[in-house]
Design an enzyme around this catalytic site. Sequence first.
Site, short mmCIF file in Angstrom:
data_model
loop_
_atom_site.label_atom_id
_atom_site.label_comp_id
_atom_site.label_asym_id
_atom_site.label_seq_id
_atom_site.Cartn_x
_atom_site.Cartn_y
_atom_site.Cartn_z
N LYS A 21 0.84 -1.21 0.00
CA LYS A 21 0.00 0.00 0.00
C LYS A 21 0.88 1.26 0.00
O LYS A 21 0.65 2.18 -0.77
CB LYS A 21 -0.92 0.02 1.23
CG LYS A 21 -1.86 -1.17 1.33
CD LYS A 21 -2.77 -1.09 2.55
CE LYS A 21 -2.06 -1.11 3.89
NZ LYS A 21 -1.34 -2.36 4.19
N ARG A 96 -9.79 1.08 8.23
CA ARG A 96 -9.31 -0.23 8.65
C ARG A 96 -10.34 -1.05 9.41
O ARG A 96 -10.07 -2.17 9.80
CB ARG A 96 -8.12 0.02 9.56
CG ARG A 96 -6.86 -0.64 9.10
CD ARG A 96 -5.82 -0.30 10.13
NE ARG A 96 -4.66 -1.06 9.98
CZ ARG A 96 -3.57 -0.64 9.33
NH1 ARG A 96 -3.55 0.53 8.76
NH2 ARG A 96 -2.51 -1.41 9.28
N ARG A 142 11.71 -5.45 4.78
CA ARG A 142 11.47 -4.02 4.53
C ARG A 142 12.48 -3.14 5.24
O ARG A 142 12.85 -3.36 6.39
CB ARG A 142 10.07 -3.64 5.00
CG ARG A 142 9.85 -2.13 4.92
CD ARG A 142 8.44 -1.72 5.03
NE ARG A 142 7.77 -2.24 6.19
CZ ARG A 142 6.46 -2.18 6.37
NH1 ARG A 142 5.69 -1.64 5.45
NH2 ARG A 142 5.91 -2.66 7.45
N ARG A 175 11.28 -0.99 10.78
CA ARG A 175 10.16 -0.58 11.62
C ARG A 175 10.06 -1.45 12.86
O ARG A 175 10.25 -2.65 12.79
CB ARG A 175 8.86 -0.64 10.82
CG ARG A 175 8.31 0.73 10.53
CD ARG A 175 7.24 0.70 9.52
NE ARG A 175 6.07 -0.06 9.97
CZ ARG A 175 4.95 -0.12 9.26
NH1 ARG A 175 4.87 0.53 8.11
NH2 ARG A 175 3.93 -0.81 9.70
N ARG A 186 -0.37 -8.47 13.53
CA ARG A 186 -0.92 -7.49 12.57
C ARG A 186 -1.74 -8.21 11.50
O ARG A 186 -2.80 -7.74 11.09
CB ARG A 186 0.21 -6.69 11.93
CG ARG A 186 0.82 -5.68 12.89
CD ARG A 186 2.18 -5.21 12.43
NE ARG A 186 2.16 -4.61 11.11
CZ ARG A 186 3.23 -4.50 10.33
NH1 ARG A 186 4.40 -4.94 10.75
NH2 ARG A 186 3.14 -3.93 9.16
P1 AP5 Z 1 4.82 -1.61 1.83
O1 AP5 Z 1 4.50 -0.78 0.63
O2 AP5 Z 1 5.57 -0.96 2.95
O3 AP5 Z 1 3.51 -2.36 2.35
P2 AP5 Z 1 2.25 -1.82 3.16
O4 AP5 Z 1 1.04 -2.49 2.59
O5 AP5 Z 1 2.23 -0.31 3.19
O6 AP5 Z 1 2.56 -2.44 4.57
P3 AP5 Z 1 2.52 -1.80 6.02
O7 AP5 Z 1 3.25 -2.75 6.91
O8 AP5 Z 1 2.95 -0.37 6.05
O9 AP5 Z 1 1.00 -1.88 6.30
P4 AP5 Z 1 0.34 -1.87 7.66
O10 AP5 Z 1 -1.07 -1.68 7.21
O11 AP5 Z 1 0.58 -3.03 8.54
O12 AP5 Z 1 1.05 -0.67 8.45
P5 AP5 Z 1 0.57 0.80 8.85
O13 AP5 Z 1 1.75 1.66 8.89
O14 AP5 Z 1 -0.61 1.22 8.06
O15 AP5 Z 1 5.62 -2.89 1.30
C1 AP5 Z 1 6.13 -3.86 2.23
C2 AP5 Z 1 7.48 -4.37 1.70
O16 AP5 Z 1 7.26 -5.13 0.50
C3 AP5 Z 1 8.47 -3.27 1.34
O17 AP5 Z 1 9.76 -3.68 1.67
C4 AP5 Z 1 8.34 -3.12 -0.20
O18 AP5 Z 1 9.55 -2.71 -0.79
C5 AP5 Z 1 7.98 -4.57 -0.59
N1 AP5 Z 1 7.10 -4.63 -1.75
C6 AP5 Z 1 6.03 -3.82 -2.00
N2 AP5 Z 1 5.43 -4.21 -3.14
C7 AP5 Z 1 6.13 -5.30 -3.60
C8 AP5 Z 1 5.99 -6.14 -4.76
N3 AP5 Z 1 5.00 -5.95 -5.64
N4 AP5 Z 1 6.88 -7.15 -4.91
C9 AP5 Z 1 7.89 -7.37 -4.00
N5 AP5 Z 1 8.07 -6.57 -2.90
C10 AP5 Z 1 7.20 -5.56 -2.71
O19 AP5 Z 1 0.02 0.55 10.36
C11 AP5 Z 1 0.89 0.28 11.42
C12 AP5 Z 1 0.09 0.25 12.73
O20 AP5 Z 1 -0.52 1.53 12.96
C13 AP5 Z 1 -1.08 -0.75 12.77
O21 AP5 Z 1 -0.66 -2.03 13.14
C14 AP5 Z 1 -2.00 -0.08 13.81
O22 AP5 Z 1 -1.55 -0.33 15.11
C15 AP5 Z 1 -1.82 1.39 13.53
N6 AP5 Z 1 -2.79 1.95 12.57
C16 AP5 Z 1 -2.51 2.51 11.36
N7 AP5 Z 1 -3.63 2.92 10.77
C17 AP5 Z 1 -4.66 2.61 11.61
C18 AP5 Z 1 -6.06 2.78 11.52
N8 AP5 Z 1 -6.66 3.34 10.45
N9 AP5 Z 1 -6.82 2.33 12.56
C19 AP5 Z 1 -6.25 1.77 13.65
N10 AP5 Z 1 -4.91 1.58 13.78
C20 AP5 Z 1 -4.12 2.00 12.76
#
Ligand code: AP5
Length: 238
Positions: A21, A96, A142, A175, A186
Amino acid sequence: MERIERGIGPIILLGPPGAGKGTQAQRIAERYGIPQISTGDILREHVQRGTDLGAQAKDIMARGELVPDELIYGMVASRLRHADCERGFVLDGFPRTPAQAGWLDAFLEHEFFENQHREQCLPIVIRIDVDYNQLLRRLTGRRSCPTCGRIYNIYSQPPQVPEVCDDDSSRLVIRNDDREEVIRERLNAYELQTKPVAEYYDSKRRLVSVNGDLPVDKVTAQIMRVIEDHRADAANLS
Ligand code: AP5
Protein backbone atom coordinates in the site's frame (compact mmCIF):
# COMPACT_ATOMS: atom_id res chain seq x y z
CA MET A 1 7.00 9.82 -13.83
CA GLU A 2 4.59 12.08 -15.79
CA ARG A 3 2.46 14.21 -13.48
CA ILE A 4 -1.24 14.72 -14.14
CA GLU A 5 -2.85 18.01 -13.08
CA ARG A 6 -6.64 17.39 -13.23
CA GLY A 7 -8.38 16.74 -9.86
CA ILE A 8 -9.00 13.13 -8.99
CA GLY A 9 -10.90 12.77 -5.68
CA PRO A 10 -10.17 10.22 -2.94
CA ILE A 11 -8.30 6.98 -3.64
CA ILE A 12 -8.35 4.26 -0.97
CA LEU A 13 -5.77 1.47 -0.94
CA LEU A 14 -6.76 -1.65 0.99
CA GLY A 15 -4.70 -4.75 1.64
CA PRO A 16 -2.92 -6.67 4.38
CA PRO A 17 0.30 -5.51 6.06
CA GLY A 18 3.07 -5.81 3.48
CA ALA A 19 0.72 -5.79 0.47
CA GLY A 20 2.49 -2.74 -0.95
CA LYS A 21 0.00 0.00 0.00
CA GLY A 22 2.72 2.47 1.00
CA THR A 23 4.87 1.66 -2.04
CA GLN A 24 1.99 2.16 -4.46
CA ALA A 25 0.55 5.17 -2.59
CA GLN A 26 3.86 7.02 -3.06
CA ARG A 27 3.69 6.40 -6.81
CA ILE A 28 0.05 7.48 -7.13
CA ALA A 29 0.76 10.63 -5.09
CA GLU A 30 3.70 11.53 -7.31
CA ARG A 31 1.86 10.84 -10.54
CA TYR A 32 -1.29 12.82 -9.71
CA GLY A 33 0.26 15.49 -7.51
CA ILE A 34 -1.94 14.63 -4.52
CA PRO A 35 -0.90 13.87 -0.91
CA GLN A 36 -0.36 10.36 0.40
CA ILE A 37 -2.08 10.05 3.76
CA SER A 38 -0.81 7.09 5.74
CA THR A 39 -2.42 6.75 9.16
CA GLY A 40 0.47 4.46 10.18
CA ASP A 41 3.03 7.16 9.28
CA ILE A 42 1.05 9.88 11.08
CA LEU A 43 0.77 7.70 14.21
CA ARG A 44 4.50 6.86 14.14
CA GLU A 45 5.22 10.59 13.88
CA HIS A 46 3.05 11.21 16.98
CA VAL A 47 4.89 8.45 18.85
CA GLN A 48 8.24 9.97 17.87
CA ARG A 49 7.17 13.48 18.93
CA GLY A 50 5.77 12.14 22.21
CA THR A 51 2.31 13.73 21.81
CA ASP A 52 -0.70 12.58 23.89
CA LEU A 53 -1.98 10.62 20.91
CA GLY A 54 1.46 9.07 20.42
CA ALA A 55 1.58 8.03 24.09
CA GLN A 56 -1.84 6.35 23.78
CA ALA A 57 -0.97 4.60 20.50
CA LYS A 58 2.62 3.51 21.22
CA ASP A 59 2.09 0.23 23.08
CA ILE A 60 -0.92 -0.75 20.98
CA MET A 61 1.12 -0.38 17.78
CA ALA A 62 4.07 -2.23 19.26
CA ARG A 63 1.75 -5.19 19.93
CA GLY A 64 0.44 -5.08 16.35
CA GLU A 65 -3.14 -4.26 17.37
CA LEU A 66 -5.34 -1.55 15.90
CA VAL A 67 -5.50 1.83 17.59
CA PRO A 68 -9.10 2.55 18.75
CA ASP A 69 -11.29 4.23 16.11
CA GLU A 70 -12.02 7.25 18.34
CA LEU A 71 -8.33 8.16 18.40
CA ILE A 72 -8.09 7.90 14.63
CA TYR A 73 -11.05 10.05 13.58
CA GLY A 74 -9.80 13.44 14.80
CA MET A 75 -6.35 12.77 13.39
CA VAL A 76 -7.72 11.89 9.93
CA ALA A 77 -10.28 14.73 9.90
CA SER A 78 -7.63 17.36 10.61
CA ARG A 79 -5.38 15.97 7.87
CA LEU A 80 -8.18 15.82 5.28
CA ARG A 81 -9.10 19.44 5.99
CA HIS A 82 -5.73 20.65 4.70
CA ALA A 83 -5.95 22.61 1.47
CA ASP A 84 -3.66 20.13 -0.32
CA CYS A 85 -6.46 17.52 -0.21
CA GLU A 86 -8.87 19.60 -2.32
CA ARG A 87 -7.93 17.94 -5.64
CA GLY A 88 -7.84 14.50 -4.06
CA PHE A 89 -5.71 12.30 -1.84
CA VAL A 90 -4.58 8.72 -1.50
CA LEU A 91 -5.38 6.93 1.76
CA ASP A 92 -3.02 4.18 2.84
CA GLY A 93 -3.98 2.29 6.01
CA PHE A 94 -7.39 3.94 6.45
CA PRO A 95 -10.21 2.91 6.72
CA ARG A 96 -9.31 -0.23 8.65
CA THR A 97 -12.60 -1.18 10.26
CA PRO A 98 -16.17 -1.03 8.86
CA ALA A 99 -16.88 1.72 11.41
CA GLN A 100 -13.98 3.78 10.00
CA ALA A 101 -15.35 3.23 6.46
CA GLY A 102 -18.79 4.50 7.54
CA TRP A 103 -17.17 7.48 9.26
CA LEU A 104 -15.22 8.34 6.10
CA ASP A 105 -18.33 8.18 3.91
CA ALA A 106 -20.10 10.60 6.27
CA PHE A 107 -17.06 12.91 6.38
CA LEU A 108 -16.78 13.01 2.57
CA GLU A 109 -20.51 13.61 2.23
CA HIS A 110 -20.50 16.59 4.62
CA GLU A 111 -17.13 18.17 4.01
CA PHE A 112 -15.57 17.03 0.76
CA PHE A 113 -18.46 16.82 -1.69
CA GLU A 114 -19.76 20.24 -0.71
CA ASN A 115 -17.77 21.99 -3.41
CA GLN A 116 -17.26 19.07 -5.75
CA HIS A 117 -19.36 17.00 -8.14
CA ARG A 118 -20.31 14.06 -5.96
CA GLU A 119 -20.46 11.36 -8.68
CA GLN A 120 -17.03 12.33 -9.97
CA CYS A 121 -15.47 12.27 -6.53
CA LEU A 122 -16.68 8.99 -5.03
CA PRO A 123 -13.64 7.16 -3.70
CA ILE A 124 -11.77 4.76 -5.95
CA VAL A 125 -11.24 1.73 -3.70
CA ILE A 126 -8.43 -0.61 -4.72
CA ARG A 127 -7.54 -3.77 -2.81
CA ILE A 128 -4.04 -5.16 -3.34
CA ASP A 129 -4.24 -8.95 -3.02
CA VAL A 130 -1.07 -10.79 -2.00
CA ASP A 131 -0.46 -14.41 -1.13
CA TYR A 132 -0.21 -14.78 2.68
CA ASN A 133 3.20 -16.50 2.58
CA GLN A 134 4.77 -13.61 0.65
CA LEU A 135 3.75 -11.04 3.25
CA LEU A 136 6.06 -12.29 5.98
CA ARG A 137 9.07 -12.19 3.66
CA ARG A 138 8.19 -8.72 2.45
CA LEU A 139 7.80 -7.32 5.96
CA THR A 140 10.94 -8.88 7.42
CA GLY A 141 12.89 -7.56 4.38
CA ARG A 142 11.47 -4.02 4.53
CA ARG A 143 13.71 -1.04 5.16
CA SER A 144 12.65 2.59 5.00
CA CYS A 145 14.32 5.97 4.89
CA PRO A 146 13.67 8.02 8.06
CA THR A 147 14.26 11.25 6.12
CA CYS A 148 12.22 10.95 2.89
CA GLY A 149 10.06 7.89 3.71
CA ARG A 150 11.13 5.92 0.62
CA ILE A 151 10.46 2.18 1.06
CA TYR A 152 12.98 -0.51 0.12
CA ASN A 153 13.19 -4.28 0.41
CA ILE A 154 16.44 -6.16 0.84
CA TYR A 155 15.08 -8.99 -1.35
CA SER A 156 13.05 -7.27 -4.07
CA GLN A 157 13.99 -3.57 -4.05
CA PRO A 158 17.40 -3.15 -2.45
CA PRO A 159 19.10 0.25 -2.29
CA GLN A 160 22.24 0.70 -4.44
CA VAL A 161 24.40 0.78 -1.30
CA PRO A 162 23.21 -1.65 1.42
CA GLU A 163 21.22 0.09 4.21
CA VAL A 164 21.63 3.58 2.65
CA CYS A 165 18.88 5.63 0.94
CA ASP A 166 19.54 6.21 -2.79
CA ASP A 167 17.91 9.65 -2.65
CA ASP A 168 19.40 11.33 0.42
CA SER A 169 22.05 8.93 1.80
CA SER A 170 20.27 8.51 5.17
CA ARG A 171 20.82 5.22 6.98
CA LEU A 172 17.75 3.01 6.45
CA VAL A 173 15.71 1.79 9.43
CA ILE A 174 13.65 -1.29 10.30
CA ARG A 175 10.16 -0.58 11.62
CA ASN A 176 9.56 -1.47 15.24
CA ASP A 177 6.54 -3.63 14.37
CA ASP A 178 8.31 -5.63 11.64
CA ARG A 179 9.36 -8.35 14.11
CA GLU A 180 7.96 -11.76 13.31
CA GLU A 181 5.73 -12.15 16.39
CA VAL A 182 4.25 -8.65 15.88
CA ILE A 183 3.76 -9.25 12.15
CA ARG A 184 1.62 -12.30 12.96
CA GLU A 185 -0.53 -10.19 15.28
CA ARG A 186 -0.92 -7.49 12.57
CA LEU A 187 -1.95 -10.12 10.02
CA ASN A 188 -4.42 -11.45 12.54
CA ALA A 189 -5.90 -7.99 13.12
CA TYR A 190 -6.22 -7.61 9.35
CA GLU A 191 -8.13 -10.90 8.99
CA LEU A 192 -10.54 -10.10 11.81
CA GLN A 193 -11.03 -6.36 11.62
CA THR A 194 -9.98 -5.04 8.21
CA LYS A 195 -11.12 -7.70 5.75
CA PRO A 196 -14.78 -6.71 6.32
CA VAL A 197 -13.92 -3.21 5.02
CA ALA A 198 -13.49 -4.71 1.54
CA GLU A 199 -16.92 -6.32 1.91
CA TYR A 200 -18.35 -2.92 2.89
CA TYR A 201 -17.10 -1.34 -0.36
CA ASP A 202 -17.90 -4.40 -2.43
CA SER A 203 -21.54 -4.21 -1.31
CA LYS A 204 -21.55 -0.63 -2.65
CA ARG A 205 -19.97 -1.85 -5.92
CA ARG A 206 -16.94 0.34 -5.39
CA LEU A 207 -14.23 -2.28 -4.87
CA VAL A 208 -11.63 -3.22 -7.49
CA SER A 209 -8.92 -5.81 -6.77
CA VAL A 210 -5.45 -6.00 -8.30
CA ASN A 211 -2.89 -8.79 -8.20
CA GLY A 212 -0.22 -7.65 -5.73
CA ASP A 213 1.95 -10.75 -6.12
CA LEU A 214 3.51 -9.29 -9.27
CA PRO A 215 6.64 -7.08 -9.37
CA VAL A 216 6.12 -3.51 -8.14
CA ASP A 217 5.97 -1.89 -11.63
CA LYS A 218 3.36 -4.39 -12.81
CA VAL A 219 1.21 -3.71 -9.73
CA THR A 220 1.54 0.02 -10.42
CA ALA A 221 0.45 -0.51 -14.04
CA GLN A 222 -2.72 -2.33 -12.92
CA ILE A 223 -3.54 0.39 -10.38
CA MET A 224 -3.01 3.22 -12.87
CA ARG A 225 -5.34 1.42 -15.29
CA VAL A 226 -8.06 1.21 -12.61
CA ILE A 227 -7.67 4.92 -11.82
CA GLU A 228 -7.71 5.98 -15.46
CA ASP A 229 -10.80 3.85 -16.19
CA HIS A 230 -12.54 5.47 -13.22
CA ARG A 231 -11.55 8.95 -14.45
CA ALA A 232 -12.84 8.17 -17.95
CA ASP A 233 -16.19 7.03 -16.49
CA ALA A 234 -16.39 10.16 -14.32
CA ALA A 235 -15.60 12.41 -17.31
CA ASN A 236 -18.42 10.76 -19.27
CA LEU A 237 -20.83 11.59 -16.44
CA SER A 238 -20.00 15.31 -16.55
P1 AP5 B 1 4.82 -1.61 1.83
O1 AP5 B 1 4.50 -0.78 0.63
O2 AP5 B 1 5.57 -0.96 2.95
O3 AP5 B 1 3.51 -2.36 2.35
P2 AP5 B 1 2.25 -1.82 3.16
O4 AP5 B 1 1.04 -2.49 2.59
O5 AP5 B 1 2.23 -0.31 3.19
O6 AP5 B 1 2.56 -2.44 4.57
P3 AP5 B 1 2.52 -1.80 6.02
O7 AP5 B 1 3.25 -2.75 6.91
O8 AP5 B 1 2.95 -0.37 6.05
O9 AP5 B 1 1.00 -1.88 6.30
P4 AP5 B 1 0.34 -1.87 7.66
O10 AP5 B 1 -1.07 -1.68 7.21
O11 AP5 B 1 0.58 -3.03 8.54
O12 AP5 B 1 1.05 -0.67 8.45
P5 AP5 B 1 0.57 0.80 8.85
O13 AP5 B 1 1.75 1.66 8.89
O14 AP5 B 1 -0.61 1.22 8.06
O15 AP5 B 1 5.62 -2.89 1.30
C1 AP5 B 1 6.13 -3.86 2.23
C2 AP5 B 1 7.48 -4.37 1.70
O16 AP5 B 1 7.26 -5.13 0.50
C3 AP5 B 1 8.47 -3.27 1.34
O17 AP5 B 1 9.76 -3.68 1.67
C4 AP5 B 1 8.34 -3.12 -0.20
O18 AP5 B 1 9.55 -2.71 -0.79
C5 AP5 B 1 7.98 -4.57 -0.59
N1 AP5 B 1 7.10 -4.63 -1.75
C6 AP5 B 1 6.03 -3.82 -2.00
N2 AP5 B 1 5.43 -4.21 -3.14
C7 AP5 B 1 6.13 -5.30 -3.60
C8 AP5 B 1 5.99 -6.14 -4.76
N3 AP5 B 1 5.00 -5.95 -5.64
N4 AP5 B 1 6.88 -7.15 -4.91
C9 AP5 B 1 7.89 -7.37 -4.00
N5 AP5 B 1 8.07 -6.57 -2.90
C10 AP5 B 1 7.20 -5.56 -2.71
O19 AP5 B 1 0.02 0.55 10.36
C11 AP5 B 1 0.89 0.28 11.42
C12 AP5 B 1 0.09 0.25 12.73
O20 AP5 B 1 -0.52 1.53 12.96
C13 AP5 B 1 -1.08 -0.75 12.77
O21 AP5 B 1 -0.66 -2.03 13.14
C14 AP5 B 1 -2.00 -0.08 13.81
O22 AP5 B 1 -1.55 -0.33 15.11
C15 AP5 B 1 -1.82 1.39 13.53
N6 AP5 B 1 -2.79 1.95 12.57
C16 AP5 B 1 -2.51 2.51 11.36
N7 AP5 B 1 -3.63 2.92 10.77
C17 AP5 B 1 -4.66 2.61 11.61
C18 AP5 B 1 -6.06 2.78 11.52
N8 AP5 B 1 -6.66 3.34 10.45
N9 AP5 B 1 -6.82 2.33 12.56
C19 AP5 B 1 -6.25 1.77 13.65
N10 AP5 B 1 -4.91 1.58 13.78
C20 AP5 B 1 -4.12 2.00 12.76
